[in-house]
Design a protein around this motif. Structure first.
Motif, PDB file in Angstrom:
ATOM      1  N   ARG A 282       0.826  -1.209   0.000  1.00 57.12           N
ATOM      2  CA  ARG A 282       0.000   0.000   0.000  1.00 57.12           C
ATOM      3  C   ARG A 282       0.865   1.266   0.000  1.00 57.12           C
ATOM      4  N   GLU A 283       1.919   1.268   0.817  1.00 58.37           N
ATOM      5  CA  GLU A 283       2.791   2.438   0.893  1.00 58.37           C
ATOM      6  C   GLU A 283       3.507   2.677  -0.439  1.00 58.37           C
ATOM      7  N   LEU A 284       4.002   1.603  -1.036  1.00 60.82           N
ATOM      8  CA  LEU A 284       4.731   1.752  -2.292  1.00 60.82           C
ATOM      9  C   LEU A 284       3.811   2.170  -3.429  1.00 60.82           C
ATOM     10  N   ALA A 285       2.580   1.670  -3.421  1.00 58.51           N
ATOM     11  CA  ALA A 285       1.616   2.073  -4.450  1.00 58.51           C
ATOM     12  C   ALA A 285       1.302   3.566  -4.327  1.00 58.51           C
ATOM     13  N   ALA A 286       1.151   4.038  -3.081  1.00 57.91           N
ATOM     14  CA  ALA A 286       0.892   5.464  -2.854  1.00 57.91           C
ATOM     15  C   ALA A 286       2.080   6.300  -3.307  1.00 57.91           C
ATOM     16  N   LEU A 287       3.275   5.838  -2.992  1.00 57.82           N
ATOM     17  CA  LEU A 287       4.490   6.563  -3.375  1.00 57.82           C
ATOM     18  C   LEU A 287       4.569   6.719  -4.893  1.00 57.82           C
ATOM     19  N   ARG A 288       4.278   5.652  -5.612  1.00 60.97           N
ATOM     20  CA  ARG A 288       4.341   5.706  -7.077  1.00 60.97           C
ATOM     21  C   ARG A 288       3.256   6.612  -7.669  1.00 60.97           C
ATOM     22  N   ALA A 289       2.167   6.786  -6.946  1.00 60.18           N
ATOM     23  CA  ALA A 289       1.044   7.578  -7.458  1.00 60.18           C
ATOM     24  C   ALA A 289       1.255   9.083  -7.309  1.00 60.18           C
TER      25      ALA A 289
ATOM     26  N   GLY B 213      -4.880  22.554  10.126  1.00 61.64           N
ATOM     27  CA  GLY B 213      -4.905  21.138   9.794  1.00 61.64           C
ATOM     28  C   GLY B 213      -4.475  20.336  10.997  1.00 61.64           C
ATOM     29  N   ARG B 214      -4.607  19.039  10.918  1.00 65.93           N
ATOM     30  CA  ARG B 214      -4.196  18.136  12.001  1.00 65.93           C
ATOM     31  C   ARG B 214      -3.257  17.073  11.452  1.00 65.93           C
ATOM     32  N   ASP B 215      -2.433  16.548  12.360  1.00 67.28           N
ATOM     33  CA  ASP B 215      -1.530  15.462  12.024  1.00 67.28           C
ATOM     34  C   ASP B 215      -0.605  15.922  10.901  1.00 67.28           C
ATOM     35  N   LEU B 216      -0.433  15.130   9.845  1.00 64.12           N
ATOM     36  CA  LEU B 216       0.442  15.511   8.730  1.00 64.12           C
ATOM     37  C   LEU B 216       0.040  16.838   8.097  1.00 64.12           C
TER      38      LEU B 216
ATOM     39  N   MET C  89      -9.060  19.775   5.229  1.00 63.70           N
ATOM     40  CA  MET C  89      -9.971  18.765   5.778  1.00 63.70           C
ATOM     41  C   MET C  89      -9.745  17.434   5.071  1.00 63.70           C
ATOM     42  N   ALA C  90      -8.693  16.751   5.491  1.00 60.34           N
ATOM     43  CA  ALA C  90      -8.336  15.474   4.870  1.00 60.34           C
ATOM     44  C   ALA C  90      -9.295  14.383   5.336  1.00 60.34           C
ATOM     45  N   ARG C  91      -9.895  13.690   4.393  1.00 56.78           N
ATOM     46  CA  ARG C  91     -10.851  12.630   4.742  1.00 56.78           C
ATOM     47  C   ARG C  91     -10.158  11.474   5.459  1.00 56.78           C
ATOM     48  N   SER C  92      -8.874  11.265   5.147  1.00 59.83           N
ATOM     49  CA  SER C  92      -8.146  10.110   5.676  1.00 59.83           C
ATOM     50  C   SER C  92      -7.622  10.316   7.095  1.00 59.83           C
ATOM     51  N   THR C  93      -7.644  11.550   7.591  1.00 57.87           N
ATOM     52  CA  THR C  93      -6.928  11.853   8.824  1.00 57.87           C
ATOM     53  C   THR C  93      -7.737  12.778   9.728  1.00 57.87           C
TER      54      THR C  93
ATOM     55  N   ASP D 254      -7.153   6.881  -0.829  1.00 57.81           N
ATOM     56  CA  ASP D 254      -7.191   5.985   0.323  1.00 57.81           C
ATOM     57  C   ASP D 254      -5.902   6.045   1.132  1.00 57.81           C
ATOM     58  N   HIS D 255      -5.056   7.058   0.851  1.00 56.85           N
ATOM     59  CA  HIS D 255      -3.807   7.203   1.584  1.00 56.85           C
ATOM     60  C   HIS D 255      -3.605   8.681   1.941  1.00 56.85           C
ATOM     61  N   PRO D 256      -3.263   8.972   3.193  1.00 54.58           N
ATOM     62  CA  PRO D 256      -3.147  10.383   3.590  1.00 54.58           C
ATOM     63  C   PRO D 256      -2.093  11.168   2.829  1.00 54.58           C
ATOM     64  N   MET D 257      -0.997  10.512   2.413  1.00 58.00           N
ATOM     65  CA  MET D 257       0.048  11.251   1.714  1.00 58.00           C
ATOM     66  C   MET D 257      -0.391  11.700   0.324  1.00 58.00           C
ATOM     67  N   LEU D 258      -1.332  10.997  -0.275  1.00 61.95           N
ATOM     68  CA  LEU D 258      -1.838  11.440  -1.574  1.00 61.95           C
ATOM     69  C   LEU D 258      -2.733  12.667  -1.396  1.00 61.95           C
ATOM     70  N   GLU D 259      -3.525  12.679  -0.344  1.00 58.76           N
ATOM     71  CA  GLU D 259      -4.268  13.901  -0.014  1.00 58.76           C
ATOM     72  C   GLU D 259      -3.293  15.040   0.278  1.00 58.76           C
TER      73      GLU D 259
END
Length: 303
Positions: free
Chosen positions: A130-137, A169-172, A218-222, A262-267
């Motif tokens: 999941r992490e690597l797929a997000a990184l590539r995206a 914002g919160r978190d990341l 307002m990140a949906r993931s976090t 579905d990944h916070p870093m993409l948001e």
């Protein structure tokens, strides 16, 4: 650079379970810091010539720490001083207000967190996939969406006055709020501050009124419901709300809608593009040179 470092500290602790502490280089060397000689001292610089960062790495080396530099300029002073280097390879950053270098710094720190997480046996199987797929995206996520850019261009004319901007914002997304506020103030010359959304009621909310423009990440993931509650408090005090989110939010005066992930870093990376474009559009409408803002230097070579 400190905002990238703060983002990286979240990622390093979450993905690699490595304790990370963020320091402001200009303060670090003057407070007589006590360092763990078994630790790794990481410095981050676009130019590699930042005076306070260069002095900080020298101090760390004198106390026996291993050193690592994240830098965009090969053969710069910081690169030569560090024991190891991760070159950002973001290309020449022509504008004074760094944009792509910040993106590359965050991405490099994410890669580092993933590498250490894997090396320590903490990332494997479905989570690693999941992490690597997000990184590539990330490459496709950061491509500017014409519809979003056009909306930012239209919206920008509404936000040329007022007594300031709050990015929350919160978190990341707290360090991203800090970065969004920095970019806006650097090139528009309007007052802007970034805050952890949960801290608004501890004083800053006293400033809330219709002329306070709140950029809510307002990140949906976090922690979405937590941020929503914080924004509701501001709206109840008549603050003007600009929500950057994946969906409709009834209390927002304006919505900048991003794609759902579905990944916070993409948001994170799509919101990063949005806050940078918003700052650019506001600055252009005010007649400012976004590449050469007043009073700023490309490389801070004096303390």
């Amino acid at each position: 650079m400190k905002h990238a470092a703060l983002t990286g500290s979240y990622l390093l602790e979450r993905l690699a379970r490595v304790p990370a502490r963020v320091e402001i280089a200009s303060e670090f060397r003057y407070r007589e810091p006590i360092l763990d000689p078994s630790g790794l001292f990481v410095v981050i610089s676009q130019s590699g010539e930042t005076a306070d960062t260069l002095e900080a790495i020298k101090l760390a080396k004198a106390q026996g720490l291993a050193t690592l530099a994240l830098c965009n300029v090969d053969n710069s002073s910081i690169v030569r001083e560090a024991a190891r280097t991760l070159l950002l390879r973001a290309g020449i950053e022509k504008g004074v207000a760094s944009t792509k270098a910040f993106s590359a710094q965050v991405l490099s720190l994410w890669l580092l967190a993933l590498y250490w997480g894997q090396a320590r046996g903490l990332l494997a199987g479905e989570r690693q996939t999941r992490e690597l797929a997000a990184l590539r995206a990330v490459v496709s996520v950061m491509q500017v969406q014409p519809g979003v850019h056009e909306r930012l261009h239209r919206l920008s004319k509404r936000y040329l006055h007022g007594h300031g901007f709050f990015f929350i914002g919160r978190d990341l997304f707290y360090p991203l709020a800090l970065e969004g506020a920095l970019k806006l103030k650097e090139i528009s010359y309007l007052h802007a501050e970034g805050y952890p959304a949960g801290e608004m009621k501890h004083g800053p909310i006293a400033l809330a009124d219709a002329e306070l423009f709140t950029i809510a990440l307002m990140a949906r993931s976090t922690l979405y419901d937590k941020v929503k509650s914080n924004v509701e408090e501001l709206s109840a005090r008549d603050a003007t709300i600009i929500a950057i989110t994946t969906e409709y939010f009834e209390l927002a005066d304006d919505i900048i809608q991003i794609r759902a992930y579905d990944h916070p870093m993409l948001e994170f990376f799509e919101m990063l593009v949005v806050v940078q474009l918003l700052a650019m559009e506001i600055a252009i409408r005010l007649g400012n040179d976004v590449d050469m803002p007043r009073n700023l230097a490309k490389s801070v070579t004096v303390e």
